[in-house]
Scaffold this active site. Structure first.
Site, PDB file in Angstrom:
ATOM      1  N   SER A 113       0.798  -1.229   0.000  1.00  0.00           N
ATOM      2  CA  SER A 113       0.000   0.000   0.000  1.00  0.00           C
ATOM      3  C   SER A 113       0.827   1.275   0.000  1.00  0.00           C
ATOM      4  O   SER A 113       1.578   1.532  -0.915  1.00  0.00           O
ATOM      5  CB  SER A 113      -0.951  -0.039   1.191  1.00  0.00           C
ATOM      6  N   HIS A 114       0.754   2.026   1.081  1.00  0.00           N
ATOM      7  CA  HIS A 114       1.399   3.343   1.150  1.00  0.00           C
ATOM      8  C   HIS A 114       2.855   3.258   1.619  1.00  0.00           C
ATOM      9  O   HIS A 114       3.530   4.274   1.725  1.00  0.00           O
ATOM     10  CB  HIS A 114       0.603   4.222   2.103  1.00  0.00           C
ATOM     11  N   ASP A 278      -2.766   6.394  -3.170  1.00  0.00           N
ATOM     12  CA  ASP A 278      -1.601   5.718  -2.594  1.00  0.00           C
ATOM     13  C   ASP A 278      -1.047   4.623  -3.501  1.00  0.00           C
ATOM     14  O   ASP A 278      -1.505   4.445  -4.637  1.00  0.00           O
ATOM     15  CB  ASP A 278      -1.944   5.149  -1.212  1.00  0.00           C
ATOM     16  N   ASP A 280      -1.344   1.390  -3.818  1.00  0.00           N
ATOM     17  CA  ASP A 280      -2.229   0.412  -4.442  1.00  0.00           C
ATOM     18  C   ASP A 280      -3.589   0.985  -4.831  1.00  0.00           C
ATOM     19  O   ASP A 280      -4.496   0.235  -5.202  1.00  0.00           O
ATOM     20  CB  ASP A 280      -2.400  -0.814  -3.532  1.00  0.00           C
ATOM     21  N   ASP A 282      -6.092   2.499  -3.202  1.00  0.00           N
ATOM     22  CA  ASP A 282      -7.333   2.476  -2.432  1.00  0.00           C
ATOM     23  C   ASP A 282      -7.521   3.711  -1.543  1.00  0.00           C
ATOM     24  O   ASP A 282      -8.594   3.926  -0.995  1.00  0.00           O
ATOM     25  CB  ASP A 282      -7.470   1.169  -1.613  1.00  0.00           C
ATOM     26  N   ARG A 283      -6.474   4.530  -1.422  1.00  0.00           N
ATOM     27  CA  ARG A 283      -6.624   5.741  -0.601  1.00  0.00           C
ATOM     28  C   ARG A 283      -6.787   6.976  -1.477  1.00  0.00           C
ATOM     29  O   ARG A 283      -6.377   6.971  -2.642  1.00  0.00           O
ATOM     30  CB  ARG A 283      -5.379   5.965   0.252  1.00  0.00           C
ATOM     31  N   LYS A 377     -11.661  -0.107  -0.082  1.00  0.00           N
ATOM     32  CA  LYS A 377     -11.740   1.328  -0.251  1.00  0.00           C
ATOM     33  C   LYS A 377     -11.235   1.655  -1.650  1.00  0.00           C
ATOM     34  O   LYS A 377     -10.523   0.853  -2.255  1.00  0.00           O
ATOM     35  CB  LYS A 377     -10.977   2.061   0.833  1.00  0.00           C
TER      36      LYS A 377
HETATM   37  C1  VG1 Z   1      -3.480   1.712   8.343  1.00  0.00           C
HETATM   38  C2  VG1 Z   1      -4.676   2.615   8.541  1.00  0.00           C
HETATM   39  C3  VG1 Z   1      -5.957   1.833   8.341  1.00  0.00           C
HETATM   40  C4  VG1 Z   1      -5.953   1.162   6.954  1.00  0.00           C
HETATM   41  C5  VG1 Z   1      -4.706   0.317   6.793  1.00  0.00           C
HETATM   42  C6  VG1 Z   1      -4.568  -0.246   5.413  1.00  0.00           C
HETATM   43  O1  VG1 Z   1      -3.485   0.676   9.309  1.00  0.00           O
HETATM   44  O2  VG1 Z   1      -4.645   3.219   9.807  1.00  0.00           O
HETATM   45  O3  VG1 Z   1      -7.057   2.685   8.501  1.00  0.00           O
HETATM   46  O4  VG1 Z   1      -7.079   0.362   6.784  1.00  0.00           O
HETATM   47  O5  VG1 Z   1      -3.540   1.118   7.051  1.00  0.00           O
HETATM   48  O6  VG1 Z   1      -4.485   0.771   4.482  1.00  0.00           O
HETATM   49  P1  VG1 Z   1      -2.611   0.713  10.648  1.00  0.00           P
HETATM   50  O7  VG1 Z   1      -2.871  -0.583  11.331  1.00  0.00           O
HETATM   51  O8  VG1 Z   1      -1.208   0.927  10.215  1.00  0.00           O
HETATM   52  O9  VG1 Z   1      -3.110   1.899  11.422  1.00  0.00           O
HETATM   53  V1  VG1 Z   1      -3.699   0.544   3.029  1.00  0.00           V
HETATM   54  O10 VG1 Z   1      -4.064   1.768   2.121  1.00  0.00           O
HETATM   55  O11 VG1 Z   1      -3.074  -0.876   3.170  1.00  0.00           O
HETATM   56  O12 VG1 Z   1      -4.372   0.044   1.964  1.00  0.00           O
HETATM   57 CO    CO Z   2      -3.578   1.299   0.165  1.00  0.00          CO
END
Ligand code: VG1
Ligand code: CO
Length: 544
Positions: A113-114, A278, A280, A282-283, A377
């Site tokens: 992801s991010h 982000d 992938d 989804d953000r 998302k």
């Molecule tokens: C973080 C965020 C959470 C989100 C998760 C995956 O998790 O706080 O709200 O669902 O990332 O997002 P954590 O446990 O680090 O707080 V991502 O864009 O993987 O897609």
């Molecule tokens: Co993501």
């Protein structure tokens, strides 16, 4: 082509976190590390013989190599067909859409992801189930249990598949279809939004927008959507070619990591609208000219304006937000007379509510919004939703947000992250809070009186499962709130997240700087949790 059975020994650190298994690339590159985890996923599924799965990732370093390994393992384990995104690319929301469209058994999404990418960055593997959403806790626990006892995996000896163009191949008895992952996603968006109205807005001389894909997966999707279908001029999408290391940046759409876009939107002759997504896809981050929309407000505003958007014209069944997300959307739900659910952090907790038709829109404070169109998302969906609202209302982003605050009051909101602190003191900090919360009710801290305090536990109203220890929340009698939890997506040490919120009904006090308004609560958070004492840090690393 022969199937090889390879003996292996377990790795004991393969517990999936908030969103799949995330580790540094060199960890995943250890012999058998990826293979063990993939075999554990396959072993945890019932009846995979002949089934279809979806496979792809956000294009980060190690994506292509992993896809070749996973394809050969899928073939050796009896999977019937794998749908792979062209070039090995699938945004997380597009993968969710394709799992649903093709009634696949599930999907393997390769992304961290991010988190940054590249040879020394992070990599990740996530399994999504038949509804297109992240595997629920029951399933991720089963995978984890399997990783602890695994002794062998199966893999087909075969040449690599060419992922670069759409086409069909055979791998043993398994079919591999390389598909265009953009077209089905665009088609789905067309069923939800008024493309004609958005096109009129984007091609008008009076409206300028800037989209930053941060060298990550949404680039090709954004070019196609905005520049090809919706009439935005070429150059609207910046950093639109996915790079294996995201150009050395954090592909995280917030005020800190998407600073180039922030500078454009807060600079001279700024565009009317800005958005970023982000790694992938989804953000999303939404900006207006000289204006930032908090993700929590964004969810509330989409909810309040949903009737203006074709896909949601019939009304919303309900809404859901993660516990640390501000309560702005709760106020909209109350006015609309619909239910508002509070779930733990992580999209997997929305799946049951969406499947059961209890919630239509969902959101998290961490720049995530989505709806029942898929089970993830969806960054570009949120951008289109905003554009649709702007096209119908003919007002600026700032006007829409400020009018919203006038009607519902403003939830000042911020998240303070203390990244890469040592795990032991971070866990100790949470433990002392857990021991403390039971006795906090009624306690006074200056002007603040604790109205409730607990370690959030979620009862899933659909399947009856209970998820404990989801974050310590302390609510005060003036509706303000502080939440503490540890991240479940980091790969180095621990990350402490502190979420701070206060509510201001008086419109004459809606234009004060957020950190200034929250200052007494920020101080209080440190006093209650002894952040400095435990972490040795006097400032957060990232403020969003
Ligand atoms: C973080 C965020 C959470 C989100 C998760 C995956 O998790 O706080 O709200 O669902 O990332 O997002 P954590 O446990 O680090 O707080 V991502 O864009 O993987 O897609
Ligand atoms: Co993501």
């Amino acid at each position: 082509m022969t199937i090889r059975t390879v003996s292996t020994t377990p790795f004991f650190d393969q517990k999936p976190g908030t969103s799949g298994l995330r580790k540094a690339v060199p960890v995943f590159q250890q012999p058998n590390y990826l293979e063990n985890f993939i075999q554990s996923i396959l072993d945890s599924l019932n009846e995979i013989e002949g089934q279809t799965i979806v496979l792809g990732g956000d294009g980060r370093y190690y994506n292509r190599q992993s896809i070749q390994i996973i394809l050969k393992m899928a073939a050796a384990n009896g999977i019937g067909r794998v749908l792979v995104g062209c070039n090995g690319i699938f945004s997380t929301p597009a993968a969710s859409a394709v799992i649903r469209k093709f009634n696949a058994l599930g999907g393997i999404i390769l992304s961290a992801s991010h988190n940054p990418g590249g040879p020394n960055g992070d990599f990740g593997v996530k399994y999504n189930v038949t509804n297109g959403g992240p595997a629920p806790e029951k399933f991720t626990s089963a995978i984890f249990e399997r990783t602890k006892t695994i002794s062998e995996y199966k893999i087909l000896d075969a040449a690599d598949i060419n992922l670069d163009n759409p086409g069909s191949f055979n791998l043993g008895t398994m079919e591999v279809e390389i598909i265009d992952s953009i077209a089905p996603y665009v088609k789905l968006m067309q069923t939800l939004f008024d493309f004609d109205k958005i096109k009129a807005l984007l091609s008008s001389r009076n409206f300028k927008m800037c989209v930053d894909s941060l060298h990550a997966v949404t680039g090709p999707y954004a070019h196609t959507l905005f520049e090809k279908y919706l009439g935005a001029p070429k150059g609207t999408v910046k950093n639109g070619t996915p790079l294996e290391d995201f150009g050395g940046c954090h592909p995280d759409p917030n005020l800190v990591y998407a600073h180039d876009l922030v500078e454009i939107l807060f600079g001279e002759n700024a565009p009317d609208f800005g958005a970023a997504s982000d790694g992938d896809g989804d953000r999303n981050m939404i900006l207006g000219r000289n204006f930032f929309v908090t993700p929590s407000d964004s969810l509330a505003i989409l909810t309040a304006n949903a009737k203006l958007v074709p896909g949601y014209r019939g009304g919303l069944a309900g809404v859901a937000r993660s516990m640390p997300t501000s309560t702005a959307v709760d106020k909209v739900a109350e006015k609309l007379g619909i239910d508002c659910y509070e779930t733990p952090t992580g999209w997997k907790f929305f799946g049951n509510l969406l499947d059961a038709g209890k919630a239509t829109l969902c959101g998290e404070e961490s720049f995530g919004t989505g709806s029942n169109h898929i089970r993830e998302k969806d960054g570009l969906w949120a951008v289109l939703f905003w554009l649709n609202i702007l096209a119908v209302r003919g007002k600026s982003v700032q006007e829409i947000v400020q009018e919203h605050w006038e009607e519902y009051g403003r939830n000042y909101y911020s998240r303070h992250d203390y990244e890469e602190v040592k795990s032991k003191p971070a866990n100790d900090l949470m433990e002392q809070l857990r021991l403390m919360v039971g006795s906090l009710k009624g306690k006074k801290y200056g002007n603040y009186e604790v109205a409730y305090a607990d370690d959030f536990s979620y009862f899933d109203p659909i399947d009856g499962s209970i998820s404990k220890k989801q974050g310590v929340r302390i609510g005060f009698s003036d509706s303000s709130r502080i939440v503490f939890r540890l991240s479940g997506t980091g790969t180095k040490g621990a990350t402490l997240r502190v979420y701070i919120e206060s509510y201001e009904p008086d419109a004459s006090k809606h234009n004060i700087e957020t950190q200034k308004v929250l200052k007494p609560l920020i101080k209080l958070a440190d006093e209650i949790a002894k952040i400095k004492e435990f972490t040795g840090r006097s400032e957060p690393t990232v403020i969003t």
